[in-house]
Design a protein around this motif. Structure first.
Motif, PDB file in Angstrom:
ATOM      1  N   GLU A 103       3.670  -3.501 -13.056  1.00 23.90           N
ATOM      2  CA  GLU A 103       5.108  -3.719 -12.909  1.00 23.90           C
ATOM      3  C   GLU A 103       5.448  -4.025 -11.455  1.00 23.90           C
ATOM      4  OE1 GLU A 103       8.982  -4.328 -13.682  1.00 23.90           O
ATOM      5  OE2 GLU A 103       7.390  -4.049 -15.175  1.00 23.90           O
ATOM      6  N   LEU A 104       4.791  -3.318 -10.529  1.00 24.19           N
ATOM      7  CA  LEU A 104       5.018  -3.574  -9.104  1.00 24.19           C
ATOM      8  C   LEU A 104       4.545  -4.980  -8.737  1.00 24.19           C
ATOM      9  CD1 LEU A 104       5.793  -2.554  -6.263  1.00 24.19           C
ATOM     10  CD2 LEU A 104       3.457  -1.667  -6.060  1.00 24.19           C
ATOM     11  N   TYR A 105       3.401  -5.385  -9.281  1.00 27.61           N
ATOM     12  CA  TYR A 105       2.897  -6.723  -9.007  1.00 27.61           C
ATOM     13  C   TYR A 105       3.863  -7.800  -9.505  1.00 27.61           C
ATOM     14  CZ  TYR A 105      -1.711  -4.750  -7.868  1.00 27.61           C
ATOM     15  OH  TYR A 105      -2.732  -4.066  -7.291  1.00 27.61           O
ATOM     16  N   ARG A 106       4.402  -7.593 -10.707  1.00 21.28           N
ATOM     17  CA  ARG A 106       5.354  -8.571 -11.259  1.00 21.28           C
ATOM     18  C   ARG A 106       6.629  -8.630 -10.419  1.00 21.28           C
ATOM     19  NH1 ARG A 106       3.301  -6.806 -16.377  1.00 21.28           N
ATOM     20  NH2 ARG A 106       4.852  -5.119 -16.424  1.00 21.28           N
ATOM     21  N   LYS A 107       7.084  -7.484 -10.005  1.00 17.07           N
ATOM     22  CA  LYS A 107       8.324  -7.415  -9.229  1.00 17.07           C
ATOM     23  C   LYS A 107       8.168  -8.107  -7.886  1.00 17.07           C
ATOM     24  CE  LYS A 107      11.482  -4.073  -7.110  1.00 17.07           C
ATOM     25  NZ  LYS A 107      11.754  -2.641  -6.870  1.00 17.07           N
ATOM     26  N   GLU A 108       7.021  -7.912  -7.240  1.00 12.70           N
ATOM     27  CA  GLU A 108       6.788  -8.484  -5.917  1.00 12.70           C
ATOM     28  C   GLU A 108       6.126  -9.865  -5.975  1.00 12.70           C
ATOM     29  OE1 GLU A 108       7.926  -7.216  -3.211  1.00 12.70           O
ATOM     30  OE2 GLU A 108       8.646  -5.351  -4.136  1.00 12.70           O
ATOM     31  N   LYS A 109       5.858 -10.356  -7.207  1.00 19.48           N
ATOM     32  CA  LYS A 109       5.235 -11.666  -7.415  1.00 19.48           C
ATOM     33  C   LYS A 109       3.886 -11.780  -6.691  1.00 19.48           C
ATOM     34  CE  LYS A 109       9.648 -14.015  -8.095  1.00 19.48           C
ATOM     35  NZ  LYS A 109      10.551 -15.108  -7.645  1.00 19.48           N
ATOM     36  N   VAL A 110       3.050 -10.797  -6.961  1.00 14.38           N
ATOM     37  CA  VAL A 110       1.723 -10.750  -6.366  1.00 14.38           C
ATOM     38  C   VAL A 110       0.682 -10.891  -7.468  1.00 14.38           C
ATOM     39  CG1 VAL A 110       0.053  -9.309  -5.148  1.00 14.38           C
ATOM     40  CG2 VAL A 110       2.433  -9.355  -4.400  1.00 14.38           C
ATOM     41  N   ASN A 111      -0.278 -11.766  -7.252  1.00 15.75           N
ATOM     42  CA  ASN A 111      -1.364 -11.956  -8.221  1.00 15.75           C
ATOM     43  C   ASN A 111      -2.649 -11.372  -7.635  1.00 15.75           C
ATOM     44  OD1 ASN A 111      -3.213 -12.737 -10.106  1.00 15.75           O
ATOM     45  ND2 ASN A 111      -2.909 -14.936  -9.856  1.00 15.75           N
ATOM     46  N   PRO A 112      -3.106 -10.223  -8.141  1.00 15.80           N
ATOM     47  CA  PRO A 112      -4.301  -9.593  -7.562  1.00 15.80           C
ATOM     48  C   PRO A 112      -5.580 -10.392  -7.784  1.00 15.80           C
ATOM     49  CG  PRO A 112      -3.637  -8.449  -9.563  1.00 15.80           C
ATOM     50  CD  PRO A 112      -2.552  -9.441  -9.260  1.00 15.80           C
ATOM     51  N   GLN A 171       0.796  -1.223   0.000  1.00 15.41           N
ATOM     52  CA  GLN A 171       0.000   0.000   0.000  1.00 15.41           C
ATOM     53  C   GLN A 171       0.834   1.280   0.000  1.00 15.41           C
ATOM     54  OE1 GLN A 171      -3.549   0.648  -0.225  1.00 15.41           O
ATOM     55  NE2 GLN A 171      -3.129  -1.346  -1.145  1.00 15.41           N
ATOM     56  N   PRO A 172       1.892   1.366   0.791  1.00 14.78           N
ATOM     57  CA  PRO A 172       2.703   2.594   0.728  1.00 14.78           C
ATOM     58  C   PRO A 172       3.278   2.848  -0.671  1.00 14.78           C
ATOM     59  CG  PRO A 172       3.218   1.358   2.721  1.00 14.78           C
ATOM     60  CD  PRO A 172       2.352   0.483   1.891  1.00 14.78           C
ATOM     61  N   GLN A 173       3.762   1.782  -1.327  1.00 18.59           N
ATOM     62  CA  GLN A 173       4.307   1.950  -2.674  1.00 18.59           C
ATOM     63  C   GLN A 173       3.208   2.305  -3.672  1.00 18.59           C
ATOM     64  OE1 GLN A 173       7.368  -1.092  -3.795  1.00 18.59           O
ATOM     65  NE2 GLN A 173       6.906  -1.986  -1.780  1.00 18.59           N
ATOM     66  N   MET A 174       2.024   1.728  -3.454  1.00 23.76           N
ATOM     67  CA  MET A 174       0.909   2.054  -4.334  1.00 23.76           C
ATOM     68  C   MET A 174       0.537   3.527  -4.231  1.00 23.76           C
ATOM     69  SD  MET A 174      -0.229  -0.512  -6.144  1.00 23.76           S
ATOM     70  CE  MET A 174      -1.839   0.129  -6.533  1.00 23.76           C
ATOM     71  N   GLU A 175       0.582   4.070  -3.018  1.00 20.66           N
ATOM     72  CA  GLU A 175       0.255   5.484  -2.841  1.00 20.66           C
ATOM     73  C   GLU A 175       1.263   6.367  -3.572  1.00 20.66           C
ATOM     74  OE1 GLU A 175      -2.413   6.776  -1.540  1.00 20.66           O
ATOM     75  OE2 GLU A 175      -3.207   4.780  -1.096  1.00 20.66           O
ATOM     76  N   LYS A 176       2.555   5.989  -3.535  1.00 20.15           N
ATOM     77  CA  LYS A 176       3.581   6.759  -4.236  1.00 20.15           C
ATOM     78  C   LYS A 176       3.359   6.711  -5.748  1.00 20.15           C
ATOM     79  CE  LYS A 176       7.176   6.131  -0.727  1.00 20.15           C
ATOM     80  NZ  LYS A 176       8.530   5.557  -0.440  1.00 20.15           N
ATOM     81  N   ILE A 177       2.980   5.521  -6.267  1.00 18.85           N
ATOM     82  CA  ILE A 177       2.716   5.387  -7.699  1.00 18.85           C
ATOM     83  C   ILE A 177       1.548   6.280  -8.106  1.00 18.85           C
ATOM     84  CG2 ILE A 177       1.857   3.781  -9.455  1.00 18.85           C
ATOM     85  CD1 ILE A 177       3.465   1.582  -8.100  1.00 18.85           C
ATOM     86  N   LYS A 178       0.495   6.318  -7.280  1.00 18.07           N
ATOM     87  CA  LYS A 178      -0.655   7.176  -7.587  1.00 18.07           C
ATOM     88  C   LYS A 178      -0.266   8.644  -7.637  1.00 18.07           C
ATOM     89  CE  LYS A 178      -4.205   4.149  -5.617  1.00 18.07           C
ATOM     90  NZ  LYS A 178      -5.225   3.992  -4.543  1.00 18.07           N
ATOM     91  N   GLU A 179       0.562   9.054  -6.676  1.00 18.88           N
ATOM     92  CA  GLU A 179       0.996  10.456  -6.653  1.00 18.88           C
ATOM     93  C   GLU A 179       1.827  10.788  -7.888  1.00 18.88           C
ATOM     94  OE1 GLU A 179       3.068  11.154  -3.036  1.00 18.88           O
ATOM     95  OE2 GLU A 179       1.337  10.746  -1.748  1.00 18.88           O
ATOM     96  N   ALA A 180       2.713   9.843  -8.297  1.00 18.88           N
ATOM     97  CA  ALA A 180       3.578  10.082  -9.455  1.00 18.88           C
ATOM     98  C   ALA A 180       2.788  10.073 -10.756  1.00 18.88           C
ATOM     99  CB  ALA A 180       4.682   9.022  -9.504  1.00 18.88           C
TER     100      ALA A 180
END
Length: 584
Positions: free
Chosen positions: A419-428, A396-405
Motif C-alpha cells: 500500500e505504501l509503494y502504491r501511494k508513493e508510486k514506487v516500483n521495487p 525507510q522511516p515509514q517502513m520501520e514504523k510499518i514493521k513495528e505496527a
C-alpha cells in the motif's frame, strides 16, 4: 527496501543459475535425417587402424610439394594427392614469439591425423580401377608449390587410359580451391561420383566444455547444425559393423567439416551444387570423417568433366570468414564461429569491440571502452532504477514504523508495504532491470572473449598478456614478488590462487554494496556479506578480459548510483555502511 534487496539477491542467484545451466537444458536438438541419397563410402581408406608414427616419419613417407602463402605453410602429399600438413604463420603455440607455428592438419598415421581430400568413386558398373584410389601416387604436371596465383597441377592415368588432373589453388588467407578434371580416353562411357572429405583422428584434448562446440559443423540449405563427436558416435549404425553415420541432403547451398575452438577445416561446395552431407565415425580406427558426395556423372567416351571444391582450413578470424561469406556467397559461413544462443548480442558486441580495438590498439583498453558504451546504452534503465532506489531509501522511516505496527504478522506487513509503494508510486522491481539485462550481455561478452580467435593471445599490459585466459598473477607468491611460480591449474592450491584482477573484482562489488543500507533480515544480510567474495572466487579462473569488463562495470555502476542518488536528495552513507557492517 527489504523487498528491493530480496529482488536484487534473486536476480544475482538467477544469473549464476543461468550461467551454469543454460547450455545443459537448452542445447539444440539434433537435425532429423533426410531421405537416403546415393552414396559411395570413403570408409575403406580409414577403416583399419595403422601403426602410429611421429610427424617427421609420416612426412618422409611420401614425396611432397610445399604450400607457401603469407598465412599458411605446409605441404601436399603426392601419395593420395591430399592436404595433410598445414601450419598457421600468424599464430604461435604459446606467448613466446619464438615458439612453433600452430599446426592445423597432420599426416595420416600420426596420432592426431587430420587431413582433407577430394576424389572420385566408380559407380554403376564402372571398374574401380578407372578412378584413382585415395592412396594413389600422383605425378606433378606443373608448379613447384601451392601459392597465391601459382597453382599446382597433379596428374594420374588409369590402366584403361582415363586421364585425371587435380589442380590446387590457394588465396592469401585460408581458402583452397581443388579442381578435378577427367578426360575419358577409355573408349567407353564411365559413371563416377565426385567426393570430398575431411578425416579427423580421435577427439581434440579440449573437447567437452559446455560453453563451446568442438566437433562437426554443417550448413544444410541455410540451417546450421553442429554435432559433437559423441553425437556422431551415437548416430545410426550403417550396414558396415562399427561404422556410424549421420547424413543430410543439401539441395542448393551448404558446407560441412570440423571445428575446434579457434581453427576449422570445412568443405564448402559452390552454391546450387546438390550433395549428400555425411558425418561418419569408424570405430576400428577411431576416425571421424565429414564427407560430401556429389551427383553421379556419366562421362561419354572422349568427353572431359571438371569439378571444383573449396576447402577452408585455418583460423576462424571473423573478418576473413565474413569476407568469404560475402565474396564467395558461402551461406552463413559467419556461423562457423560459436556465437551462442545470444548471437543477436554477441555479434554486435564483437563488432563494436573489434572496431574499438582498431582505434585504441590495445584489447584490454578496448574492453574498458566497450563497457562505457554498454553502460551508456543502458543508462536510461539505470537512471530509473537508481531513482527508484532513492525513493525506497526515503521510505525507510515509514517502513520501520510499518514493521513495528505489524509485529510478527507477515501478511499485515506485506499488505501495508504494498500500500505504501502504491501511494508513493514506487516500483521495487525496477531496481532489478539493469541486473537482469546484464545477464545476456555478460554471456555474450564471455562468448566473444572465449571463442573468437581475435582474443587469443591478445595482450593488455604487464603480466596480462593473454586476455582469453585467467589472471596469471597469484596472491600465493605476492603477485610475482616472491621467487616461485603460481600453482598448476590441476593443483588444489589453484583454488585459492587469486590474482590481482579477481581481488579487485571482489573489492569493487563490495564497495558497490556500500551504497545500500544493510538488510534487516539476518539471512539476507549474511548472503549479501558473502556475495562479493563468492563471486571473486567464481571469477578467478574466468578470462582476464571478462574480469576487466566486470570491474569497470562495477565502478561505473558505483559512480552512476552515487551521483543519481545525490541528485534525488539522498546522501548515501558509504562509510557508515562500512563501519556498520564491519561491526556486525
Amino acid at each position: 527496501m527489504e523487498n528491493e534487496t530480496r529482488n536484487l539477491m534473486l536476480a544475482m542467484v538467477l544469473s549464476v543459475l543461468v550461467m551454469l545451466g543454460w547450455y545443459q537444458f537448452f542445447a539444440p536438438e539434433d537435425m532429423k535425417n533426410p531421405p537416403q541419397a546415393v552414396e559411395q563410402s570413403t570408409a575403406a581408406a580409414i577403416e583399419e587402424p595403422n601403426a602410429e608414427v611421429d610427424i617427421e616419419t609420416a612426412l618422409a613417407r611420401s614425396d611432397r610439394v610445399n604450400i607457401d602463402t603469407p598465412s599458411l605453410g605446409g605441404s601436399v602429399s603426392l601419395s593420395g594427392g591430399y592436404i595433410d600438413d598445414l601450419k598457421l604463420h600468424n599464430y604461435k603455440e604459446t606467448l613466446d614469439p619464438n615458439s612453433a607455428d600452430v599446426e592445423v592438419l597432420f599426416p595420416k598415421d600420426t596420432k592426431d591425423a587430420y587431413f582433407a581430400q577430394t576424389g572420385f568413386a566408380a559407380v554403376d558398373g564402372t571398374d574401380s580401377k578407372s578412378v584413382p584410389s585415395l592412396s594413389e601416387i600422383w605425378t606433378v604436371k606443373s608448379g613447384d608449390a601451392v601459392a597465391p596465383g601459382k597453382p599446382l597441377v597433379l596428374s594420374w592415368t588409369s590402366p584403361n587410359g582415363i586421364a585425371y588432373e587435380r589442380e590446387f589453388n590457394v588465396d592469401e588467407d585460408y581458402m583452397f580451391t581443388v579442381t578435378e578434371r577427367v578426360t575419358n580416353n577409355s573408349g567407353d562411357p564411365i559413371n563416377i561420383q565426385p567426393l570430398a572429405f575431411v578425416s579427423h583422428k580421435g577427439e581434440p584434448e579440449s573437447n567437452g566444455t559446455f560453453v563451446l562446440h568442438e566437433g562437426a559443423i554443417r550448413n544444410t540449405d541455410g540451417v546450421v547444425d553442429d554435432l559433437k563427436f559423441k553425437k556422431i558416435r551415437n548416430a545410426d549404425l550403417t550396414d558396415k559393423p562399427g561404422v556410424f553415420a549421420d547424413k543430410t541432403s543439401v539441395s542448393e547451398k551448404g558446407w560441412v567439416g570440423f571445428t575446434t575452438k579457434y581453427w576449422m577445416t570445412v568443405i564448402a561446395p559452390e552454391n546450387n551444387t546438390p550433395f549428400l552431407s555425411l558425418l561418419r565415425y569408424t570405430e576400428a580406427s577411431d576416425t571421424y570423417t565429414a564427407e560430401a558426395f556429389f551427383n553421379v556423372e556419366n562421362i561419354a567416351a572422349g568427353a572431359t568433366f571438371e569439378k571444383s571444391v573449396r576447402i577452408f582450413s585455418g583460423a576462424k578470424e571473423v573478418d576473413i570468414v565474413r569476407g568469404y561469406e560475402k565474396s564467395l556467397g558461402i551461406d552463413r559461413f559467419d556461423d562457423t564461429v560459436d556465437w551462442g544462443w545470444f548471437y543477436f548480442l554477441t555479434k554486435p558486441i564483437f563488432t563494436m569491440l573489434h572496431w574499438l580495438y582498431g582505434i585504441i590498439g590495445n584489447m584490454g583498453l578496448a574492453i574498458i571502452a566497450l563497457t562505457f558504451v554498454i553502460k551508456t546504452i543502458l543508462f536510461p534503465l539505470a537512471y530509473r532504477s537508481f531513482v527508484s532506489m532513492s525513493r525506497m531509501k526515503k521510505l525507510q522511516p515509514q517502513m520501520e514504523k510499518i514493521k513495528e505496527a505489524a509485529g510478527d504478522d507477515r501478511m499485515k506487513l506485506q499488505q501495508a508495504t504494498m500500500e505504501l509503494y502504491r501511494k508513493e508510486k514506487v516500483n521495487p522491481v525496477s531496481g532489478c532491470l539493469p541486473i537482469i539485462l546484464q545477464i545476456p550481455i555478460f554471456f555474450s561478452l564471455y562468448k566473444v572473449l572465449y571463442v573468437t580467435t581475435e582474443l587469443r593471445h591478445a595482450p593488455f599490459f604487464g603480466p596480462w598478456q593473454d586476455l582469453s585466459i585467467g589472471d596469471p598473477t597469484s596472491i600465493l607468491n605476492l603477485f610475482g614478488l616472491l621467487p616461485w611460480g603460481t600453482p598448476d591449474a590441476s593443483s588444489i592450491f589453484a583454488i585459492i590462487s587469486l590474482g590481482i584482477l579477481p581481488l579487485l573484482l571482489g573489492i569493487s562489488m563490495w564497495l558497490t554494496q556500500k551504497l545500500n543500507p544493510t538488510p534487516s533480515d539476518p539471512t539476507q544480510k549474511m548472503i549479501f556479506a558473502w556475495m562479493p567474495w563468492v563471486f571473486m572466487f567464481m571469477m578467478g579462473s574466468f578470462a582476464t578480459g571478462l574480469v576487466i569488463y566486470w570491474i569497470t562495470n562495477n565502478m561505473l555502476t558505483f559512480v552512476q548510483q552515487y551521483t543519481i542518488m545525490r541528485s534525488q536528495g539522498v546522501k548515501p552513507d558509504i562509510f557508515g555502511n562500512i563501519i556498520g557492517r564491519n561491526k556486525a
